[in-house]
Scaffold this motif. Structure first.
Motif, PDB file in Angstrom:
ATOM      1  N   TRP A  34       0.894  -1.167  -0.030  1.00 32.45           N
ATOM      2  CA  TRP A  34       0.130  -0.050   0.117  1.00 32.45           C
ATOM      3  C   TRP A  34       1.015   1.252  -0.101  1.00 32.45           C
ATOM      4  O   TRP A  34       0.456   2.291  -0.741  1.00 32.45           O
ATOM      5  CB  TRP A  34      -0.798  -0.075   1.229  1.00 32.45           C
ATOM      6  N   MET A  35       1.991   1.339   0.720  1.00 33.13           N
ATOM      7  CA  MET A  35       2.897   2.365   0.787  1.00 33.13           C
ATOM      8  C   MET A  35       3.511   2.714  -0.552  1.00 33.13           C
ATOM      9  O   MET A  35       3.596   3.677  -0.992  1.00 33.13           O
ATOM     10  CB  MET A  35       3.897   2.138   1.986  1.00 33.13           C
ATOM     11  N   GLN A  36       3.909   1.554  -1.105  1.00 34.89           N
ATOM     12  CA  GLN A  36       4.499   1.587  -2.654  1.00 34.89           C
ATOM     13  C   GLN A  36       3.408   2.227  -3.252  1.00 34.89           C
ATOM     14  O   GLN A  36       3.633   3.230  -4.306  1.00 34.89           O
ATOM     15  CB  GLN A  36       4.901   0.402  -2.875  1.00 34.89           C
ATOM     16  N   PHE A  37       2.308   1.708  -3.530  1.00 39.00           N
ATOM     17  CA  PHE A  37       1.146   2.208  -4.159  1.00 39.00           C
ATOM     18  C   PHE A  37       0.676   3.548  -4.111  1.00 39.00           C
ATOM     19  O   PHE A  37       0.550   4.464  -5.018  1.00 39.00           O
ATOM     20  CB  PHE A  37      -0.161   1.150  -4.181  1.00 39.00           C
ATOM     21  N   ASP A  38       0.912   3.959  -2.762  1.00 40.82           N
ATOM     22  CA  ASP A  38       0.376   5.322  -2.428  1.00 40.82           C
ATOM     23  C   ASP A  38       1.506   6.456  -3.025  1.00 40.82           C
ATOM     24  O   ASP A  38       1.432   7.407  -3.487  1.00 40.82           O
ATOM     25  CB  ASP A  38       0.275   5.629  -1.034  1.00 40.82           C
ATOM     26  N   GLU A  39       2.666   5.701  -2.848  1.00 39.56           N
ATOM     27  CA  GLU A  39       3.906   6.647  -3.459  1.00 39.56           C
ATOM     28  C   GLU A  39       4.070   6.677  -4.682  1.00 39.56           C
ATOM     29  O   GLU A  39       4.450   7.956  -5.337  1.00 39.56           O
ATOM     30  CB  GLU A  39       5.261   6.171  -2.743  1.00 39.56           C
ATOM     31  N   HIS A  40       3.718   5.407  -5.484  1.00 37.69           N
ATOM     32  CA  HIS A  40       3.998   5.638  -7.046  1.00 37.69           C
ATOM     33  C   HIS A  40       2.677   6.099  -7.507  1.00 37.69           C
ATOM     34  O   HIS A  40       2.587   6.554  -9.007  1.00 37.69           O
ATOM     35  CB  HIS A  40       4.450   4.328  -7.427  1.00 37.69           C
ATOM     36  N   ILE A  41       1.201   6.004  -7.101  1.00 41.27           N
ATOM     37  CA  ILE A  41       0.096   6.079  -7.721  1.00 41.27           C
ATOM     38  C   ILE A  41      -0.600   7.356  -7.159  1.00 41.27           C
ATOM     39  O   ILE A  41      -1.001   8.124  -7.720  1.00 41.27           O
ATOM     40  CB  ILE A  41      -0.394   5.052  -7.756  1.00 41.27           C
ATOM     41  N   GLY A  42      -0.892   7.037  -5.855  1.00 39.42           N
ATOM     42  CA  GLY A  42      -1.787   8.243  -5.149  1.00 39.42           C
ATOM     43  C   GLY A  42      -1.241   9.631  -5.138  1.00 39.42           C
ATOM     44  O   GLY A  42      -1.924  10.630  -5.382  1.00 39.42           O
ATOM     45  N   LYS A  43      -0.243   9.583  -4.491  1.00 34.41           N
ATOM     46  CA  LYS A  43       0.561  11.065  -4.421  1.00 34.41           C
ATOM     47  C   LYS A  43       0.797  11.593  -5.865  1.00 34.41           C
ATOM     48  O   LYS A  43       0.476  12.691  -6.050  1.00 34.41           O
ATOM     49  CB  LYS A  43       1.860  10.976  -3.617  1.00 34.41           C
ATOM     50  N   LEU A  98      -2.646  13.102  -6.984  1.00 34.88           N
ATOM     51  CA  LEU A  98      -2.768  14.294  -6.510  1.00 34.88           C
ATOM     52  C   LEU A  98      -2.003  15.345  -7.025  1.00 34.88           C
ATOM     53  O   LEU A  98      -2.542  16.525  -7.113  1.00 34.88           O
ATOM     54  CB  LEU A  98      -2.753  13.979  -5.077  1.00 34.88           C
TER      55      LEU A  98
END
Length: 431
Positions: free
Chosen positions: A69-78, A81
């Motif tokens: 999840w942290m990787q997904f947030d770092e590479h996709i979510g942020k 945004l």
């Protein structure tokens, strides 16, 4: 260090994240079960190794999911945004702003595509602004040309919207309306002139347009108008023309060209007074002459020849004076009717403007009957006069239903007001 990741597609990277979870689950659980089985064989115990290594497997899976999840947030979510904020900055603050390559390096073609869209939108905005500036300049130039043309006209000119607000006027309009300063663009015209003539005339033209009669009408979408300034000191006459849009399907306003008729009407009033005094001055001599002729004709002192001669002279003079009196009266009537500003009006159009005033009246009704005809009159005065007469008759006789009709005689046109009920005495009608 992870340049190879940037070269992977966005969907492939998302798949790899969750593929890692899928691959890790059997590996972790299988390893934990294998270790637990070995301990069971060695120690001859079952529950403790299963609980220990099962819990360890769950913790490992939990940690793995958190890491994914942290990787997904770092590479996709942020990055998404960040791209959204870049787009908002472009839309609302800085049209030169673009999505940075570093913030969208893990989003594949999303960043470059956004930049292309921003560039295209910026180019469209610039082109639109240019076209708006060109259209504004063209409209300003057209307005200046129109003002130049209107300025040179020898009549006052008013351009107005359908709700009677001023769009354009010339200087002669200020002089003719006797207005000091400016009329004020966007100002309602009824602050300067009386309302009924404009409302009634525009309604007549609108009816002519909506019915399609303007195509065969000799005046097309133009008709005469007589109105006064709000203080009643100046009377003006001219023409009102309905203005259509470019497709000639919808009225957009009207133009009024006019001149001052106050002096003309003052001259007419003066002639009216002088002529009336002349007529009244003739009546007494004529009456006296006729009385003298009658007296002499009955006088027995004169011989037959003298009496016949005197009677012939007196009768001849009396007849000449009577003829002159009738000619003078006829000329007076002709002068009055020809000098007053009037125009040809279709009776249906004229009477429709009158009866429309009673459509929303819950207690009174007025209808049109008879065949239509053309009349020559001051339409606004006729409408106001008939409206006044209808209301007074209704008040006097308690009548609530009326009919109006136009009839053409040999030399005049007649507008009849008809009702069912007690007649009104002629003297009361005159009053």
């Amino acid at each position: 260090m992870l340049d190879w990741v940037e070269r992977l597609g966005l969907r492939l990277r998302i798949f790899l994240f969750f593929g890692l979870i899928l691959a890790a689950i059997p590996l972790v659980i299988g390893g934990a079960l294998t270790v637990a089985a070995q301990r069971i064989i060695e120690e001859k115990e079952l529950a403790a190794p299963l609980v220990l290594f099962g819990g360890l497997a769950v913790m490992v899976l939990f940690g793995l999911v958190v890491w994914v999840w942290m990787q997904f947030d770092e590479h996709i979510g942020k990055p998404i945004l960040t791209v959204v904020r870049d787009a908002q900055t472009f839309l609302h603050a800085n049209p030169e702003h673009r999505v940075s390559a570093s913030s969208a390096r893990y989003l594949g073609l999303l960043g470059p595509t956004f930049n292309e869209l921003m560039s295209a939108m910026a180019a469209t905005r610039a082109d639109m602004d240019t076209r708006i500036d060109e259209a504004t300049s063209a409209q300003r130039a057209q307005r200046l040309r129109l003002e130049a043309v209107v300025r040179d006209l020898n009549e006052g000119v008013l351009f107005c919207t359908l709700d009677h607000h001023i769009l354009l006027y010339n200087r002669l309009a200020l002089q003719t309306l006797h207005v000091s300063g400016d009329l004020g663009l966007g100002r309602e015209i009824f602050a300067i002139v009386n309302r009924p003539p404009f409302v009634n005339t525009l309604e007549r033209l609108s009816n002519r347009f909506s019915s399609g009669r303007y195509k065969q009408h000799r005046d097309y979408l133009m008709t005469g108008i007589v109105f006064a300034t709000v203080d009643g000191r100046h009377v003006l006459q001219g023409k009102m023309s309905l203005v259509l849009d470019e497709t000639e399907t919808t009225p957009t306003g009207y133009v009024v060209t006019f001149s001052d008729a106050t002096r003309q009407l003052q001259t007419l009033a003066k002639g009216d007074r002088l002529l009336r005094e002349g007529i009244e001055g003739f009546r007494r001599p004529v009456a006296n002459l006729r009385a003298a002729a009658e007296t002499l004709s009955d006088n027995a002192d004169l011989d037959a020849e003298g009496r016949a001669l005197f009677m012939q002279v007196v009768a001849s003079e009396a007849a000449a004076l009577s003829t002159r009196l009738e000619e003078l009266a006829s000329g007076y009537r002709e002068m009055v009717t020809s000098s007053w500003p009037m125009n040809d009006v279709h009776s249906d159009n004229l009477l429709s403007c009158l009866t429309r005033r009673y459509r929303d009246n819950p207690v009174m009704r007025c209808d049109i009957t008879g065949e239509a005809s053309w009349v020559h009159c001051d339409s606004n005065t006729i409408i106001e006069l008939m409206d006044h007469l209808i209301r007074k008759v209704a008040e006097e006789a308690g009548i609530d239903t009326f009919a109006v009709r136009a009839e053409t005689g040999q030399s005049r046109s007649y507008i009849d007001l008809v009702w069912s009920g007690p007649p009104i005495p002629a003297g009361r009608l005159d009053a």
